[in-house]
Design an enzyme around this catalytic site. Structure first.
Site, PDB file in Angstrom:
ATOM      1  N   ARG A  52       3.780   8.688  -3.616  1.00 51.60           N
ATOM      2  CA  ARG A  52       2.596   7.849  -3.805  1.00 51.60           C
ATOM      3  C   ARG A  52       2.528   6.764  -2.734  1.00 51.60           C
ATOM      4  NH1 ARG A  52      -0.529   4.994  -2.959  1.00 51.60           N
ATOM      5  NH2 ARG A  52      -2.070   3.914  -4.215  1.00 51.60           N
TER       6      ARG A  52
ATOM      7  N   ILE B  45       2.370  -2.901  -7.187  1.00 54.73           N
ATOM      8  CA  ILE B  45       2.216  -2.114  -8.410  1.00 54.73           C
ATOM      9  C   ILE B  45       2.494  -0.646  -8.070  1.00 54.73           C
ATOM     10  CG2 ILE B  45       0.752  -1.570 -10.391  1.00 54.73           C
ATOM     11  CD1 ILE B  45      -0.907  -4.036  -9.817  1.00 54.73           C
ATOM     12  N   PRO B  46       3.775  -0.327  -7.803  1.00 54.29           N
ATOM     13  CA  PRO B  46       4.088   1.079  -7.518  1.00 54.29           C
ATOM     14  C   PRO B  46       3.798   1.921  -8.755  1.00 54.29           C
ATOM     15  CG  PRO B  46       6.099  -0.240  -7.649  1.00 54.29           C
ATOM     16  CD  PRO B  46       4.947  -1.176  -7.801  1.00 54.29           C
ATOM     17  N   HIS B  47       3.242   3.105  -8.537  1.00 59.36           N
ATOM     18  CA  HIS B  47       2.900   3.953  -9.672  1.00 59.36           C
ATOM     19  C   HIS B  47       2.901   5.409  -9.256  1.00 59.36           C
ATOM     20  CE1 HIS B  47      -0.799   2.826  -7.563  1.00 59.36           C
ATOM     21  NE2 HIS B  47      -1.264   4.017  -7.892  1.00 59.36           N
ATOM     22  N   CYS B  48       3.060   6.275 -10.265  1.00 63.00           N
ATOM     23  CA  CYS B  48       3.015   7.711 -10.008  1.00 63.00           C
ATOM     24  C   CYS B  48       2.781   8.444 -11.324  1.00 63.00           C
ATOM     25  CB  CYS B  48       4.311   8.198  -9.358  1.00 63.00           C
ATOM     26  SG  CYS B  48       5.749   8.113 -10.440  1.00 63.00           S
TER      27      CYS B  48
END
Length: 156
Positions: free
Chosen positions: A56, A70-73
């Site tokens: 991501r 806001i790291p997200h996956c």
């Protein structure tokens, strides 16, 4: 997914709220997030979470500016959304849009199928983190219980 709308306080567990985490790099932050989620739920693959977070990030940094990321996956086989909130001991380069290093991180791992819920949560988080006073309160927390309390007390 259930019919209840997802809010920050129902995806963030106290044990996934961490204060003053030592981290030397963006990669290390993402590894730490994957480790914490795996410790919280050993059925989830630490390697898969990390690889998905990295994939991501390659699309574009999740550093949204003002020291926040806001790291997200998405994750195959995940039943419910998992949030991880942490303040970092020292700032870390995160390729943020304003080129500022990051010290406040909220990671979001969502089921592969989640789409509108995922976007709604990202929107809620971005809105919260847009409030400077709110971010300052989080940064001033000395321990995880205080950090958790501040994050959930202010949620929508």
């Amino acid at each position: 997914m259930s019919d209840t709308s997802l809010t920050i306080d129902n995806i963030l567990a106290p044990e996934l709220t961490l204060c003053k985490v030592p981290a030397s790099s963006k990669k290390r932050v993402l590894e730490f997030i994957a480790e914490q989620i795996h410790q919280h739920n050993s059925a989830l693959s630490e390697g898969q979470i990390f690889n998905n977070l990295i994939a991501r990030e390659r699309l574009g940094s999740t550093g949204i500016g003002q020291g926040i990321a806001i790291p997200h996956c998405r994750l195959e086989g995940l039943e419910q959304v998992i949030g991880v909130l942490m303040t970092l001991e020292e700032t870390v380069e995160f390729d943020a849009i304003d080129n500022q290093p990051v010290d406040l991180v909220f990671a979001l791992v969502v089921p592969k199928e989640a789409t509108s819920e995922h976007l709604e949560l990202l929107s809620q988080l971005a809105e919260k983190f847009n409030e400077r006073a709110f971010c300052d309160r989080l940064r001033q927390c000395e321990d995880a219980p205080a950090l958790y309390q501040n994050m959930t007390a202010a949620s929508v």
